[in-house]
Design a protein around this motif. Structure first.
Motif, PDB file in Angstrom:
ATOM      1  N   ALA A  64     -38.991 -10.115   3.231  1.00  0.00           N
ATOM      2  CA  ALA A  64     -38.903  -9.957   4.694  1.00  0.00           C
ATOM      3  C   ALA A  64     -37.459  -9.687   5.082  1.00  0.00           C
ATOM      4  O   ALA A  64     -36.542  -9.979   4.314  1.00  0.00           O
ATOM      5  N   SER A  65     -37.252  -9.182   6.279  1.00  0.00           N
ATOM      6  CA  SER A  65     -35.889  -9.063   6.802  1.00  0.00           C
ATOM      7  C   SER A  65     -35.413 -10.448   7.239  1.00  0.00           C
ATOM      8  O   SER A  65     -36.181 -11.427   7.204  1.00  0.00           O
ATOM      9  N   GLY A  66     -34.167 -10.539   7.659  1.00  0.00           N
ATOM     10  CA  GLY A  66     -33.581 -11.826   8.024  1.00  0.00           C
ATOM     11  C   GLY A  66     -34.362 -12.546   9.115  1.00  0.00           C
ATOM     12  O   GLY A  66     -34.448 -13.780   9.133  1.00  0.00           O
ATOM     13  N   THR A  67     -34.948 -11.787  10.017  1.00  0.00           N
ATOM     14  CA  THR A  67     -35.714 -12.378  11.125  1.00  0.00           C
ATOM     15  C   THR A  67     -36.838 -13.274  10.586  1.00  0.00           C
ATOM     16  O   THR A  67     -37.141 -14.324  11.153  1.00  0.00           O
ATOM     17  N   GLY A  68     -37.439 -12.852   9.484  1.00  0.00           N
ATOM     18  CA  GLY A  68     -38.495 -13.669   8.866  1.00  0.00           C
ATOM     19  C   GLY A  68     -37.955 -15.014   8.421  1.00  0.00           C
ATOM     20  O   GLY A  68     -38.608 -16.054   8.611  1.00  0.00           O
ATOM     21  N   ALA A  69     -36.761 -15.012   7.845  1.00  0.00           N
ATOM     22  CA  ALA A  69     -36.184 -16.276   7.367  1.00  0.00           C
ATOM     23  C   ALA A  69     -35.797 -17.195   8.528  1.00  0.00           C
ATOM     24  O   ALA A  69     -35.822 -18.423   8.398  1.00  0.00           O
ATOM     25  N   TRP A  70     -35.434 -16.598   9.679  1.00  0.00           N
ATOM     26  CA  TRP A  70     -35.218 -17.416  10.891  1.00  0.00           C
ATOM     27  C   TRP A  70     -36.514 -18.166  11.234  1.00  0.00           C
ATOM     28  O   TRP A  70     -36.511 -19.354  11.523  1.00  0.00           O
ATOM     29  N   GLU A  71     -37.621 -17.378  11.253  1.00  0.00           N
ATOM     30  CA  GLU A  71     -38.908 -17.973  11.637  1.00  0.00           C
ATOM     31  C   GLU A  71     -39.311 -19.053  10.632  1.00  0.00           C
ATOM     32  O   GLU A  71     -39.773 -20.129  11.011  1.00  0.00           O
ATOM     33  N   HIS A  91     -25.302 -11.870  20.317  1.00  0.00           N
ATOM     34  CA  HIS A  91     -26.627 -11.242  20.358  1.00  0.00           C
ATOM     35  C   HIS A  91     -27.608 -11.872  19.360  1.00  0.00           C
ATOM     36  O   HIS A  91     -28.765 -12.119  19.688  1.00  0.00           O
ATOM     37  N   PHE A  92     -27.136 -12.130  18.130  1.00  0.00           N
ATOM     38  CA  PHE A  92     -28.076 -12.644  17.124  1.00  0.00           C
ATOM     39  C   PHE A  92     -28.467 -14.090  17.419  1.00  0.00           C
ATOM     40  O   PHE A  92     -29.631 -14.465  17.266  1.00  0.00           O
ATOM     41  N   ALA A  93     -27.504 -14.887  17.880  1.00  0.00           N
ATOM     42  CA  ALA A  93     -27.847 -16.252  18.290  1.00  0.00           C
ATOM     43  C   ALA A  93     -28.862 -16.207  19.433  1.00  0.00           C
ATOM     44  O   ALA A  93     -29.804 -17.017  19.478  1.00  0.00           O
ATOM     45  N   VAL A 140     -26.934 -22.876  14.349  1.00  0.00           N
ATOM     46  CA  VAL A 140     -25.664 -22.151  14.512  1.00  0.00           C
ATOM     47  C   VAL A 140     -25.717 -20.879  13.658  1.00  0.00           C
ATOM     48  O   VAL A 140     -26.207 -20.906  12.530  1.00  0.00           O
ATOM     49  N   VAL A 141     -25.201 -19.794  14.217  1.00  0.00           N
ATOM     50  CA  VAL A 141     -25.028 -18.570  13.427  1.00  0.00           C
ATOM     51  C   VAL A 141     -23.609 -18.622  12.851  1.00  0.00           C
ATOM     52  O   VAL A 141     -22.641 -18.646  13.610  1.00  0.00           O
ATOM     53  N   HIS A 142     -23.510 -18.680  11.518  1.00  0.00           N
ATOM     54  CA  HIS A 142     -22.181 -18.820  10.895  1.00  0.00           C
ATOM     55  C   HIS A 142     -21.276 -17.656  11.275  1.00  0.00           C
ATOM     56  O   HIS A 142     -20.173 -17.853  11.786  1.00  0.00           O
ATOM     57  N   ASN A 143     -21.747 -16.441  11.004  1.00  0.00           N
ATOM     58  CA  ASN A 143     -20.937 -15.265  11.327  1.00  0.00           C
ATOM     59  C   ASN A 143     -21.732 -14.407  12.301  1.00  0.00           C
ATOM     60  O   ASN A 143     -22.736 -13.809  11.925  1.00  0.00           O
ATOM     61  N   GLU A 144     -21.300 -14.385  13.555  1.00  0.00           N
ATOM     62  CA  GLU A 144     -22.030 -13.643  14.599  1.00  0.00           C
ATOM     63  C   GLU A 144     -21.711 -12.163  14.432  1.00  0.00           C
ATOM     64  O   GLU A 144     -20.606 -11.713  14.715  1.00  0.00           O
ATOM     65  N   THR A 145     -22.680 -11.430  13.936  1.00  0.00           N
ATOM     66  CA  THR A 145     -22.466 -10.022  13.574  1.00  0.00           C
ATOM     67  C   THR A 145     -22.260  -9.142  14.805  1.00  0.00           C
ATOM     68  O   THR A 145     -21.754  -8.031  14.700  1.00  0.00           O
ATOM     69  N   SER A 146     -22.653  -9.620  15.971  1.00  0.00           N
ATOM     70  CA  SER A 146     -22.463  -8.798  17.173  1.00  0.00           C
ATOM     71  C   SER A 146     -21.046  -8.915  17.728  1.00  0.00           C
ATOM     72  O   SER A 146     -20.623  -8.068  18.504  1.00  0.00           O
ATOM     73  N   VAL A 171     -28.359 -23.163   9.694  1.00  0.00           N
ATOM     74  CA  VAL A 171     -27.269 -22.194   9.823  1.00  0.00           C
ATOM     75  C   VAL A 171     -27.725 -20.823   9.328  1.00  0.00           C
ATOM     76  O   VAL A 171     -28.285 -20.697   8.238  1.00  0.00           O
ATOM     77  N   ASP A 172     -27.453 -19.815  10.142  1.00  0.00           N
ATOM     78  CA  ASP A 172     -27.727 -18.418   9.785  1.00  0.00           C
ATOM     79  C   ASP A 172     -26.471 -17.853   9.115  1.00  0.00           C
ATOM     80  O   ASP A 172     -25.402 -17.800   9.724  1.00  0.00           O
ATOM     81  N   THR A 173     -26.632 -17.450   7.830  1.00  0.00           N
ATOM     82  CA  THR A 173     -25.487 -16.873   7.093  1.00  0.00           C
ATOM     83  C   THR A 173     -25.763 -15.408   6.736  1.00  0.00           C
ATOM     84  O   THR A 173     -25.278 -14.909   5.722  1.00  0.00           O
ATOM     85  N   ILE A 174     -26.551 -14.743   7.585  1.00  0.00           N
ATOM     86  CA  ILE A 174     -27.007 -13.391   7.221  1.00  0.00           C
ATOM     87  C   ILE A 174     -25.834 -12.443   6.987  1.00  0.00           C
ATOM     88  O   ILE A 174     -25.871 -11.625   6.077  1.00  0.00           O
ATOM     89  N   SER A 175     -24.762 -12.563   7.777  1.00  0.00           N
ATOM     90  CA  SER A 175     -23.630 -11.645   7.536  1.00  0.00           C
ATOM     91  C   SER A 175     -22.408 -12.373   6.987  1.00  0.00           C
ATOM     92  O   SER A 175     -21.289 -11.880   7.107  1.00  0.00           O
ATOM     93  N   SER A 176     -22.615 -13.529   6.373  1.00  0.00           N
ATOM     94  CA  SER A 176     -21.472 -14.222   5.749  1.00  0.00           C
ATOM     95  C   SER A 176     -21.717 -14.555   4.287  1.00  0.00           C
ATOM     96  O   SER A 176     -20.775 -14.566   3.485  1.00  0.00           O
ATOM     97  N   SER A 196     -30.679 -10.015   2.449  1.00  0.00           N
ATOM     98  CA  SER A 196     -30.215  -9.292   1.257  1.00  0.00           C
ATOM     99  C   SER A 196     -29.221  -8.185   1.545  1.00  0.00           C
ATOM    100  O   SER A 196     -28.482  -7.760   0.655  1.00  0.00           O
ATOM    101  N   GLN A 197     -29.177  -7.688   2.788  1.00  0.00           N
ATOM    102  CA  GLN A 197     -28.590  -6.364   3.032  1.00  0.00           C
ATOM    103  C   GLN A 197     -27.115  -6.367   3.391  1.00  0.00           C
ATOM    104  O   GLN A 197     -26.605  -5.358   3.860  1.00  0.00           O
ATOM    105  N   LYS A 198     -26.428  -7.513   3.182  1.00  0.00           N
ATOM    106  CA  LYS A 198     -25.009  -7.527   3.579  1.00  0.00           C
ATOM    107  C   LYS A 198     -24.166  -7.915   2.378  1.00  0.00           C
ATOM    108  O   LYS A 198     -23.920  -7.093   1.496  1.00  0.00           O
ATOM    109  N   GLY A 199     -23.713  -9.169   2.297  1.00  0.00           N
ATOM    110  CA  GLY A 199     -22.855  -9.558   1.177  1.00  0.00           C
ATOM    111  C   GLY A 199     -23.541  -9.453  -0.177  1.00  0.00           C
ATOM    112  O   GLY A 199     -22.881  -9.289  -1.197  1.00  0.00           O
TER     113      GLY A 199
HETATM  114  C1  LIG Z   1     -26.312 -12.855  11.989  1.00  0.00           C
HETATM  115  C2  LIG Z   1     -27.634 -12.149  11.936  1.00  0.00           C
HETATM  116  N1  LIG Z   1     -28.757 -12.879  12.104  1.00  0.00           N
HETATM  117  C3  LIG Z   1     -29.964 -12.306  12.063  1.00  0.00           C
HETATM  118  C4  LIG Z   1     -30.116 -10.945  11.872  1.00  0.00           C
HETATM  119  C5  LIG Z   1     -31.481 -10.353  11.860  1.00  0.00           C
HETATM  120  O1  LIG Z   1     -31.776  -9.923  10.570  1.00  0.00           O
HETATM  121  P1  LIG Z   1     -32.771  -8.711  10.286  1.00  0.00           P
HETATM  122  O2  LIG Z   1     -32.333  -7.579  11.149  1.00  0.00           O
HETATM  123  O3  LIG Z   1     -32.582  -8.460   8.812  1.00  0.00           O
HETATM  124  O4  LIG Z   1     -34.134  -9.185  10.601  1.00  0.00           O
HETATM  125  C6  LIG Z   1     -28.991 -10.154  11.699  1.00  0.00           C
HETATM  126  C7  LIG Z   1     -29.104  -8.712  11.483  1.00  0.00           C
HETATM  127  O5  LIG Z   1     -28.147  -7.988  11.393  1.00  0.00           O
HETATM  128  C8  LIG Z   1     -27.714 -10.784  11.728  1.00  0.00           C
HETATM  129  O6  LIG Z   1     -26.595 -10.058  11.564  1.00  0.00           O
END
Ligand SMILES: Cc1ncc(COP(=O)(O)O)c(C=O)c1O
Length: 397
Positions: A64-71, A91-93, A140-146, A171-176, A196-199
């Protein structure tokens, strides 16, 4: 569409450039995911992932994409109507918060101006006010990608402890993850969310939950409906290296290779490399006379830099100029930052010359698009790259 020669510069803050070694690993015949070769490979992957999350706890992989792991983090641990405290750092938070609302959780929000990270003092005071201990999780989103802001995850842990509060910490570490130092165990995080798609230098399509014992215990009484995201069946099947449903076979080949690459470079070197490229980028932005969105230097992100456009100039027009003229994609402004900022991604499979090309593209684009700026950003970055390559601190063990 006509052919464009040379490599496209994908300098958005994820998905990142996938290195050849990973592409070659993915480019193999698909095998039986219930066959004899698959289990041993999965067990190696799960072991390698634990090192990257800096944990001894299980890490769960979802196709799944990161959104799935949030859920997955929310539905495995919480019950309808539970209160969750979320820090709205960007934005991501905000998206995670909206998801929590849709799932029937009662979200308490600590807002920010999107120029700083989660405020440990604000978390502590909200938790101290909760005498009934009805807040069940802090997110908490560790690294806010927005925004290009990195929250102080360890300081928020201390704030939760100072309040003596039993809430789970997510903690969301999607971009850290695999770019900025992150310690699931040492920082007392209960659920770490990653992608998977960042670091990790893979295409999008895998996401992760690292889960503490406390989180697994909470999952036994959590009442939110879950099936696909259920940890129980995953953990039971993962013991022998298998999955309850079809895993993303070829992405796992890629992950196996990416973990080897991270291990060969050494995580401290990976973190130091990202820190050095981030510092060089910030020096370029300052020399251009432009402003970095992150207002707190100790929270500067090492994976991306968000740059504020001068008043009256549209960031997406600049991005289009750069894409058309130099074949480079930069990150767009998201949510309330649309048109006002652009984001330079400097993470994943990246080196000095990749950064050099990226910054040259931005500086030429600023000139071409008629955006007011000073020359010399690229030079300022080069100076930092040269100086820091000479400095002994570059040789991080
Ligand atoms: C910090 C962060 N959280 C969540 C997401 C959502 O992940 P995805 O778009 O892979 O579902 C992203 C996507 O860029 C993100 O940067």
């Amino acid at each position: 569409m006509s052919h464009r020669s040379g490599r496209h510069f994908l300098q958005i803050p994820g998905p990142t450039n996938v290195p050849d070694r990973v592409l070659r690993a993915i480019d193999r015949a698909t095998v039986d995911h219930r066959g004899p070769e698959f289990g041993p490979m999965t067990l190696e992957i799960l072991q390698g992932l634990r090192a990257v999350f800096q944990t001894k706890q299980p890490v769960i992989i979802f196709p799944a994409s990161g959104t799935g792991a949030w859920e997955a983090a929310l539905v495995n641990t919480l019950s309808p109507g539970d209160r969750v405290l979320m820090c709205e750092t960007g934005h991501f938070a905000s998206l995670w918060q909206k998801m929590a609302g849709k799932l029937g959780l009662a979200v308490e929000l600590i807002p920010t101006d999107w120029r700083r990270g989660a405020d440990p003092a604000a978390v502590e005071s909200k938790l101290k006010e909760d005498g009934a201990r009805s807040i069940k999780a802090v997110c908490v989103v560790h690294n806010e990608t927005s925004t290009g802001v990195t929250s102080r995850v360890a300081a928020v842990r201390k704030a939760i402890d100072a309040a003596g509060h039993p809430a789970l910490y997510m903690v969301d570490t999607i971009s850290s993850l695999a770019s900025i130092d992150y310690r699931h165990d040492e920082w007392g995080v209960d659920v770490t969310v990653a992608g998977s798609q960042k670091g990790l230098m893979l295409p999008p399509g895998l996401s992760f939950n690292a889960v503490s014992e406390k989180a697994r215990k909470a999952s036994q009484s959590a009442k939110l409906p879950r099936s696909y995201w259920s940890w129980d069946e995953m953990l039971a099947n993962n013991k022998t290296g298998y999955f309850p449903y079809t895993p993303a076979t070829n992405l796992l080949y890629g992950l196996h290779e990416a973990l080897k690459m991270l291990q060969e470079e050494g995580l401290p070197n990976v973190f130091a490399r990202h820190a050095r490229h981030a510092e060089a980028t910030r020096r370029a932005v300052r020399a251009w006379g432009l402003e970095i969105l992150c207002a707190v230097p100790e929270e500067y992100s090492n994976t991306l830099t968000t740059v504020i456009m001068p008043a009256g100039h549209d960031a997406d027009r600049l991005r289009k100029t750069i894409l058309d003229a130099y074949d480079m994609s930069l990150g767009t402004g998201l949510g309330r930052l649309a048109g006002k900022v652009f984001r330079i991604g400097h993470l994943g499979d990246f080196n000095d010359l990749a950064l050099a090309g990226t910054l040259v593209g931005v500086e030429m684009g600023l000139a071409l698009a008629g955006v007011p700026h000073k020359k010399g950003g690229v030079l300022a970055a080069f100076e930092h790259l040269t100086e820091s390559a000479r400095a002994p601190s570059r040789k991080v063990a």
